[in-house]
Write an enzyme that holds these catalytic residues in place. Sequence first.
Site, PDB file in Angstrom:
ATOM      1  N   CYS A 118      14.931 -31.858 -80.694  1.00 52.38           N
ATOM      2  CA  CYS A 118      15.145 -30.645 -79.898  1.00 52.38           C
ATOM      3  C   CYS A 118      14.394 -30.753 -78.578  1.00 52.38           C
ATOM      4  O   CYS A 118      13.180 -30.987 -78.558  1.00 52.38           O
ATOM      5  CB  CYS A 118      14.678 -29.415 -80.663  1.00 52.38           C
ATOM      6  SG  CYS A 118      14.938 -27.871 -79.754  1.00 52.38           S
TER       7      CYS A 118
ATOM      8  N   LYS B 143      15.648 -36.627 -87.634  1.00 48.42           N
ATOM      9  CA  LYS B 143      16.705 -36.500 -86.619  1.00 48.42           C
ATOM     10  C   LYS B 143      16.062 -36.652 -85.240  1.00 48.42           C
ATOM     11  O   LYS B 143      15.085 -35.960 -84.929  1.00 48.42           O
ATOM     12  CB  LYS B 143      17.414 -35.157 -86.739  1.00 48.42           C
ATOM     13  CG  LYS B 143      18.632 -35.006 -85.824  1.00 48.42           C
ATOM     14  CD  LYS B 143      19.373 -33.707 -86.128  1.00 48.42           C
ATOM     15  CE  LYS B 143      20.677 -33.614 -85.333  1.00 48.42           C
ATOM     16  NZ  LYS B 143      20.463 -33.415 -83.898  1.00 48.42           N
TER      17      LYS B 143
ATOM     18  N   HIS C 185      21.038 -38.614 -82.575  1.00 44.13           N
ATOM     19  CA  HIS C 185      21.874 -38.007 -81.537  1.00 44.13           C
ATOM     20  C   HIS C 185      22.005 -39.039 -80.424  1.00 44.13           C
ATOM     21  O   HIS C 185      20.995 -39.463 -79.840  1.00 44.13           O
ATOM     22  CB  HIS C 185      21.221 -36.728 -81.021  1.00 44.13           C
ATOM     23  CG  HIS C 185      22.070 -35.959 -80.065  1.00 44.13           C
ATOM     24  ND1 HIS C 185      22.027 -34.586 -79.970  1.00 44.13           N
ATOM     25  CD2 HIS C 185      23.000 -36.350 -79.158  1.00 44.13           C
ATOM     26  CE1 HIS C 185      22.883 -34.179 -79.047  1.00 44.13           C
ATOM     27  NE2 HIS C 185      23.481 -35.238 -78.542  1.00 44.13           N
TER      28      HIS C 185
END
Length: 369
Positions: free
Chosen positions: A117, A156, A206
Site C-alpha cells: 500500500c 503482498k 503487484h
Amino acid sequence: MNPAESLPVRGAGEAAGAGPRNEVAAAAQVSVAPMMDWTDRHCRFFLRLYSPYTRLYTEMLHANAILRGDGARLLRYSPEEQPLAIQLGGSDPALLAQAARRAEDAGYVEVNLNCGCPSDRVRAGTFGACLMLRPALVAECVAAMKRAVRVPVTVKFRIGVVDREAAGGAAAALALGQRFDGEDEAALQGFARALVDAGADALIVHARKAVLGGLSPHENRTVPPLRPDVVAALRRMLARGLSAPVPVVLNGGLRTAAQVLAALPEFDGVMIGREAYHRPELLSELHVALHPDAPAPLEPAEILAAMREYARRETAAGTPLNAITRHMLGMQSGRRGARALRHVLSQEVLRAGVDEVFDRACDILDRAA
C-alpha cells in the site's frame, strides 16, 4: 523477552478449529485483492455468491487495532465467506505474531502481510509499501508470524518502490517509477529472497512500482507501467534448483477472464482487484472456465434471494441496509437493467426496507430478462 518469542510454536492440529485448514494451499488459483473500504464482510459475503472457490481477503487490518481495539468486531465474518484470508498491516514482529495468532484462532485460512500500500497515511505508520525499503525487518516479521501460526503466511508487495525525498523530488521519483533496471531487479530479488528464507509460503506481487509521496493511491494503480514480465522473471529466479518453489501470484491490471486465463499458465495464481468489485460476474466467468465439472454459478435472481436473507439477518442486528447494498452496485454491470438496479440499491435503499428494496430489484431483473 520478545512477546513474539513467548508465543508457543504451533504444530499441525494445534490451532483452534484444526482440520480442513491443514490442507489449505498457500496460494489460491484465483483471489480477490484486499481493498480498503471495499472488501468488508458484507462485500465478501456478496462476492462469495459468484464463486465458491475464489479466495477472499479482508481489508487491511492493523495489528494494533486487532490487539488493542475491538478485535472481535474486526475479525468477525460469516462462515459462508470461506476460504477467507486476512491481511495485516504493521511492522512490529511481536505484534504481528500476536495478531496472526488471533486471526488463526478466528478461523482465517491465511495471514497476509501488506507491503504494497503506497498511501501517505500508511507510510506515516511505517507499514505498507515503505517496508520494501527495509527487507530485514519484513523478514523478521514473517519469521515471527510463521513461529506463531501454522496457516500459510504470505506477503503482498510491489515490484519496487521509489521514495520522492530520496529521489530528489516528485519529477525524479516519477521518472524512476516509470523504469525498471538492473538495480531494481536486484532489489526485488533480494527482497523476495529474504521473504522466502524467512519462511513465506507465497508471494503476491503487484506488477507495478509504488511511488511514495509523489503519486496518490489511485495514480499508483495507473501511472507506473504494468510489468508482469518482471513478476514472471522473479518466479523463474525463485524456482531455480527447487523441487517445490514458493508460489508466486500475479496482481495488477487483470480485468477480463481471457486475461486471467492467459496469465495462469505462467503464475501460480492471479489476484483480481477492482474489476471484481465493479463487475463481480467476472468471478462466475472464471468459475465456469476453471471448474467445468462443478455446479453452475448462481443465477442473478438466486444471488438476490441470498442477499435478501443476509440483509434481513444483518439489519435485525443493527446493520444499516445501505452498508450492505453499496457493495452490490456492480451487479449486472453492462447489462440491461443495470442502471435501474444501481438506483434501487444506492438511492431507494435510503428510504425503504429490506423486502421493498429486494422486491424492486427482483422486478428489475425480471423485466430485463
